[in-house]
Scaffold this motif. Structure first.
Motif, short mmCIF file in Angstrom:
data_model
loop_
_atom_site.label_atom_id
_atom_site.label_comp_id
_atom_site.label_asym_id
_atom_site.label_seq_id
_atom_site.Cartn_x
_atom_site.Cartn_y
_atom_site.Cartn_z
N PRO A 1 0.83 -1.30 -0.21
CA PRO A 1 0.12 0.03 -0.02
C PRO A 1 0.89 1.22 -0.13
O PRO A 1 1.86 1.22 0.68
N ASP A 2 0.61 2.13 -0.53
CA ASP A 2 1.11 3.47 -0.69
C ASP A 2 1.41 4.14 0.63
O ASP A 2 0.78 4.02 1.57
N ALA A 3 2.72 4.45 0.74
CA ALA A 3 3.08 5.20 2.14
C ALA A 3 3.05 6.92 2.04
O ALA A 3 3.44 7.42 1.12
N ASP A 4 2.76 7.25 3.33
CA ASP A 4 2.81 8.49 3.61
C ASP A 4 4.61 9.11 3.37
O ASP A 4 5.00 10.15 2.92
N ALA A 5 5.35 8.33 3.72
CA ALA A 5 6.71 8.67 4.13
C ALA A 5 7.68 7.46 4.06
O ALA A 5 7.04 6.07 4.31
N VAL A 6 8.74 7.35 3.64
CA VAL A 6 9.56 6.18 3.25
C VAL A 6 11.07 6.61 3.99
O VAL A 6 11.56 7.75 3.54
N PHE A 7 11.38 5.73 4.71
CA PHE A 7 12.97 5.61 4.96
C PHE A 7 13.82 4.71 4.21
O PHE A 7 13.52 3.54 4.05
N GLY B 1 17.22 3.00 4.06
CA GLY B 1 18.37 2.71 4.65
C GLY B 1 19.43 1.75 4.06
O GLY B 1 20.54 1.70 4.48
N GLY B 2 18.93 1.39 2.92
CA GLY B 2 19.89 0.54 2.12
C GLY B 2 19.37 0.35 0.88
O GLY B 2 18.31 0.70 0.30
N GLY B 3 20.29 -0.26 -0.02
CA GLY B 3 19.78 -0.23 -1.58
C GLY B 3 20.72 0.79 -2.48
O GLY B 3 21.02 1.98 -1.81
N GLY B 4 20.48 0.57 -3.44
CA GLY B 4 21.23 1.55 -4.50
C GLY B 4 20.21 2.59 -5.03
O GLY B 4 19.00 2.56 -4.64
N THR B 5 20.52 3.20 -6.30
CA THR B 5 19.78 4.09 -6.72
C THR B 5 18.57 3.55 -7.39
O THR B 5 17.37 4.23 -7.67
N ASP B 6 18.26 2.12 -7.95
CA ASP B 6 17.22 1.61 -8.36
C ASP B 6 16.08 1.51 -7.08
O ASP B 6 14.88 1.72 -7.56
N VAL B 7 16.69 1.37 -6.04
CA VAL B 7 15.68 1.15 -4.74
C VAL B 7 15.04 2.59 -4.77
O VAL B 7 13.84 3.04 -4.59
N VAL C 1 11.03 3.93 -5.22
CA VAL C 1 10.39 4.60 -4.11
C VAL C 1 9.94 6.09 -4.49
O VAL C 1 8.57 6.34 -4.28
N ALA C 2 10.52 6.78 -5.21
CA ALA C 2 10.15 7.80 -5.78
C ALA C 2 8.98 8.11 -6.67
O ALA C 2 8.24 8.76 -6.67
N HIS C 3 8.96 6.78 -7.39
CA HIS C 3 7.96 6.48 -8.35
C HIS C 3 6.73 6.47 -7.80
O HIS C 3 5.64 6.74 -8.35
N ARG C 4 6.56 5.98 -6.45
CA ARG C 4 5.42 5.77 -5.68
C ARG C 4 4.89 7.03 -5.09
O ARG C 4 3.89 6.94 -4.72
N ARG C 5 5.68 8.07 -5.06
CA ARG C 5 5.33 9.49 -5.00
C ARG C 5 4.91 9.61 -3.45
O ARG C 5 3.72 10.11 -3.36
N PRO C 6 5.25 9.16 -2.36
CA PRO C 6 5.28 9.51 -0.93
C PRO C 6 5.63 10.69 -0.71
O PRO C 6 6.12 11.46 -1.46
N ASP C 7 4.58 11.39 0.05
CA ASP C 7 5.18 12.89 0.55
C ASP C 7 6.36 13.02 1.05
O ASP C 7 6.75 14.31 0.62
N ARG C 8 6.97 12.22 1.77
CA ARG C 8 8.30 12.42 2.11
C ARG C 8 9.43 11.19 1.98
O ARG C 8 8.82 10.06 2.17
N VAL C 9 10.49 11.48 1.63
CA VAL C 9 11.42 10.48 1.41
C VAL C 9 12.68 10.83 2.35
O VAL C 9 13.26 11.86 2.07
N ALA D 1 12.23 13.89 -9.89
CA ALA D 1 11.06 13.22 -9.34
C ALA D 1 10.28 14.09 -8.82
O ALA D 1 9.05 13.77 -8.63
N GLY D 2 10.68 15.42 -8.76
CA GLY D 2 9.72 16.64 -8.28
C GLY D 2 9.71 16.61 -6.86
O GLY D 2 9.09 17.67 -6.29
N TYR D 3 10.82 16.31 -6.08
CA TYR D 3 11.11 16.55 -4.69
C TYR D 3 11.89 17.75 -4.61
O TYR D 3 12.94 18.01 -5.04
N ALA D 4 11.58 18.45 -3.53
CA ALA D 4 12.55 19.72 -2.98
C ALA D 4 13.51 18.80 -1.98
O ALA D 4 12.92 18.03 -1.09
N VAL D 5 14.65 19.13 -2.09
CA VAL D 5 15.66 18.25 -1.24
C VAL D 5 16.35 19.04 -0.44
O VAL D 5 17.19 20.14 -0.70
#
Length: 413
Positions: free
Chosen positions: A329-335, A337-343, A347-355, A375-379
């Motif tokens: 299910p779609d998340a509101d926020a995602v942490f 902590g591991g994996g490369g840019t593909d991960v 995550v960004a493709h699912r467009r949670p509010d915060r990463v 992906a449209g995020y302010a970082v």
């Protein structure tokens, strides 16, 4: 806001509007309701409530559709000193009309009946002093669903299209016992115990109350302090010793404090902890009331044991991201902590509010920032370098540096 004198709020504008709770059987339960209704000259309520009570022949009635016209009539009645009554289901102070009437500035006296939530728990024979009560009526049902995912005992006031079938479908994957209470207080009252899958596969009569429970019957799994969505009594940003972990593979407490702050966990939100390992970030989000899914490729990951140790319900998904993220299910926020840019891309493709991303390798920072911005995020980002006190022989103290970590936060505008 007026005070209270002799049971009647005083505002200087006139007598109070009396709000009368109608119980599940269709009658006013409070013993003071009968004389109030007998003296009423304006009665506002749903058509079914107006039909269920005995009213004076000369009383004006307003059948509720939109509330605004009724508010005007009630305000005029108060100003003119006309006895006015509002009929409402159960306890009208519990997700009921009392809030809107108070917001309109009306002086109120409330005569409640037993709420549908109290009745549902009573019919099920369960305690509910530590349960959370949420509503899916007239609003986005996802916060109510996430409360059921996060907490061991939740009562949901449902609505058509946001009832036991829809909530049950959203709870598939979580171990929950659902109790659906239909037609409470009537001759066709029905209490059904089922699973999320069972609830999703059938139709339910409206209105109904859904109880979402973890654990065995009779053991609602309440927190010891009866605070279902309060800040944890033991705090957060706990030391690494509070978690079982392998080879120091754990997000350090200083980094975890910032990561959890950036994730903004609370009741009604869903957080993914990707590359969870010990699960310390996700567990602390769960301690603060969020629903949490922890994803880790290593079957030896200790997140499940740690969640049990801290008394929170974290759903653990074993598998390698990004593949393991499909179907969640779609998340509101995602942490992350591991994996490369593909991960991170998945995550960004699912467009949670915060990463939120924790990176120990400096060469990964620029690609991660670029990916999130694309992906449209302010970082925003910060490098955390901590030095902890450490004892030396002879009683001296030194500072022992921990490895620096870059924490990136991407937020959708």
């Amino acid at each position: 806001m007026g005070g209270v004198t002799g049971g009647q709020p005083t505002t200087g504008a006139g007598p109070a509007v009396t709000v009368v709770g109608i119980d599940a059987a269709g009658g006013p339960a409070h013993p003071a309701a009968a004389p109030v209704l007998a003296g009423a000259r304006l009665v506002v309520g749903a058509a079914r409530h107006l039909a269920a009570v005995r009213l004076p022949a000369d009383a004006d009635t307003v059948a509720l559709g939109p509330l605004a016209p009724a508010l005007g009539r009630l305000a005029d009645a108060v100003a003119a000193g006309v006895p006015a009554v509002v009929l409402a289901s159960g306890d009208p102070g519990l997700f009921g009309v009392v809030r809107a009437l108070r917001a309109a500035g009306l002086p109120l006296r409330v005569l409640p009946a037993v709420s549908s939530v109290a009745a549902a728990f009573a019919r099920a024979g369960l305690p509910w002093d530590g349960a959370a009560v949420v509503t899916a009526h007239g609003r986005d049902p996802r916060p109510a669903l996430n409360a059921c995912r996060a907490l061991p005992a939740v009562a949901v006031l449902t609505a058509p299209g946001a009832g036991a079938a829809e909530l049950g479908a959203g709870l598939v994957g979580w171990t929950r016992r659902l109790v659906v209470a239909e037609h409470l207080g009537t001759d066709v009252e029905r209490l059904t115990e089922t699973t999320p899958e069972g609830a999703a596969g059938r139709d339910w009569a409206d209105p109904h109350v859904l109880l979402s429970l973890a654990g065995e019957p009779g053991a609602a799994g309440m927190r010891a302090d009866n605070q279902p969505a309060a800040a944890p009594a033991g705090g957060w940003a706990l030391p690494e010793s509070a978690y079982a972990h392998r080879d120091s593979m754990i997000t350090k407490s200083e980094v975890r404090a910032l990561a959890v702050a950036r994730l903004r966990p609370r009741l009604g939100r869903l957080v993914w902890d990707v590359g969870a390992g010990s699960g310390s970030v996700g567990i602390e989000c769960a301690l603060l009331g969020a629903a949490v899914i922890a994803v880790d490729r290593d079957p030896r990951a200790t997140v499940g044991a740690n969640a049990a140790r801290h008394g929170v319900d974290v759903r653990v998904v074993a598998g390698a991201a990004p593949g393991a993220l499909r179907g969640l299910p779609d998340a509101d926020a995602v942490f992350v902590g591991g994996g490369g840019t593909d991960v991170l891309a998945a995550v960004a493709h699912r467009r949670p509010d915060r990463v939120v991303v924790a990176l120990a390798a400096v060469d990964r920072v620029a690609p991660a920032v670029g990916l999130l911005r694309a992906a449209g995020y302010a970082v925003q980002g910060v490098q955390l370098s901590a030095a902890r006190l450490a004892d030396l022989p002879g009683g001296s103290i030194r500072l022992a540096a921990t490895n620096p970590v870059v924490v990136l936060t991407g937020e959708r505008p």
